[in-house]
Design a protein around this motif. Structure first.
Motif, PDB file in Angstrom:
ATOM      1  N   UNK A 255      25.922  53.400  48.975  1.00 31.99           N
ATOM      2  CA  UNK A 255      25.298  52.227  48.348  1.00 31.99           C
ATOM      3  C   UNK A 255      24.666  51.318  49.396  1.00 31.99           C
ATOM      4  N   UNK A 256      25.347  51.149  50.532  1.00 34.77           N
ATOM      5  CA  UNK A 256      24.804  50.333  51.610  1.00 34.77           C
ATOM      6  C   UNK A 256      23.528  50.951  52.181  1.00 34.77           C
ATOM      7  N   UNK A 257      23.526  52.264  52.381  1.00 31.84           N
ATOM      8  CA  UNK A 257      22.316  52.939  52.870  1.00 31.84           C
ATOM      9  C   UNK A 257      21.144  52.691  51.921  1.00 31.84           C
ATOM     10  N   UNK A 258      21.397  52.851  50.626  1.00 28.01           N
ATOM     11  CA  UNK A 258      20.341  52.673  49.627  1.00 28.01           C
ATOM     12  C   UNK A 258      19.878  51.223  49.557  1.00 28.01           C
TER      13      UNK A 258
ATOM     14  N   UNK B 231      16.121  49.786  50.460  1.00 26.08           N
ATOM     15  CA  UNK B 231      15.341  48.965  49.539  1.00 26.08           C
ATOM     16  C   UNK B 231      14.859  47.671  50.187  1.00 26.08           C
ATOM     17  N   UNK B 232      15.625  47.169  51.147  1.00 28.43           N
ATOM     18  CA  UNK B 232      15.283  45.918  51.805  1.00 28.43           C
ATOM     19  C   UNK B 232      14.453  46.119  53.075  1.00 28.43           C
ATOM     20  N   UNK B 233      14.314  47.362  53.523  1.00 24.97           N
ATOM     21  CA  UNK B 233      13.616  47.642  54.779  1.00 24.97           C
ATOM     22  C   UNK B 233      12.130  47.285  54.671  1.00 24.97           C
TER      23      UNK B 233
ATOM     24  N   UNK C 153       9.322  53.970  57.726  1.00 21.11           N
ATOM     25  CA  UNK C 153      10.045  55.044  58.414  1.00 21.11           C
ATOM     26  C   UNK C 153      11.552  54.774  58.421  1.00 21.11           C
ATOM     27  N   UNK C 154      11.929  53.541  58.650  1.00 20.11           N
ATOM     28  CA  UNK C 154      13.342  53.174  58.620  1.00 20.11           C
ATOM     29  C   UNK C 154      13.917  53.388  57.216  1.00 20.11           C
ATOM     30  N   UNK C 155      13.174  52.985  56.204  1.00 17.90           N
ATOM     31  CA  UNK C 155      13.623  53.170  54.819  1.00 17.90           C
ATOM     32  C   UNK C 155      13.783  54.654  54.501  1.00 17.90           C
TER      33      UNK C 155
ATOM     34  N   UNK D  30      19.432  59.987  54.673  1.00 22.12           N
ATOM     35  CA  UNK D  30      20.871  60.080  54.935  1.00 22.12           C
ATOM     36  C   UNK D  30      21.668  59.986  53.631  1.00 22.12           C
ATOM     37  N   UNK D  31      21.306  59.058  52.761  1.00 21.45           N
ATOM     38  CA  UNK D  31      21.989  58.940  51.471  1.00 21.45           C
ATOM     39  C   UNK D  31      21.813  60.226  50.657  1.00 21.45           C
ATOM     40  N   UNK D  32      20.620  60.768  50.661  1.00 18.02           N
ATOM     41  CA  UNK D  32      20.342  62.005  49.936  1.00 18.02           C
ATOM     42  C   UNK D  32      21.138  63.178  50.510  1.00 18.02           C
TER      43      UNK D  32
END
Length: 115
Positions: free
Chosen positions: A79-82, A86-88, A92-94, A100-102
């Motif tokens: 959840x934190x990764x996602x 979303x906030x990135x 590329x960072x997003x 990683x979440x996937x």
């Protein structure tokens, strides 16, 4: 979609037998916050179907959802990764965060009963 109910003592319950009935029982016992969505999806996609073709896709989705939700620490991490993606402000960072979440979600779908 993922919501975790911490287990007493912090242990992660094993994956159930790979059947809709066993998966539903595990969700009810260990991640009850998912049960309503599981049942709603079952009714919409499977219960009134005259063809069992959608069952493998249903199981793959919910197997992964349960595998993640049964581990509150991992659920929070994904959840934190996602959320960070979303906030990135950098695309590329997003992408890296979502990759990683996937990857984690994909690995969880490969869990075997008892793991």
């Amino acid at each position: 979609m993922t919501t975790a109910t911490p287990e007493p003592g912090g242990s992660v319950p094993p994956m159930p037998e790979y059947t809709p009935k066993a998966l539903r029982a595990a969700i009810a016992a260990h991640t009850p916050d998912l049960l309503s969505d599981f049942d709603d999806t079952w009714r919409q996609q499977i219960a009134d179907a005259y063809d069992i073709a959608p069952v493998p896709a249903f199981m793959a989705r919910w197997w992964g959802e349960y595998a993640l939700a049964r581990d509150p620490e991992l659920d929070r991490h994904v959840s934190d990764l996602e959320k960070r993606a979303a906030e990135a402000t950098d695309a590329e960072a997003a992408r890296k965060l979502l990759d990683e979440a996937s990857r984690i979600r994909h690995e969880l779908r490969e869990r075997e009963p008892g793991e």
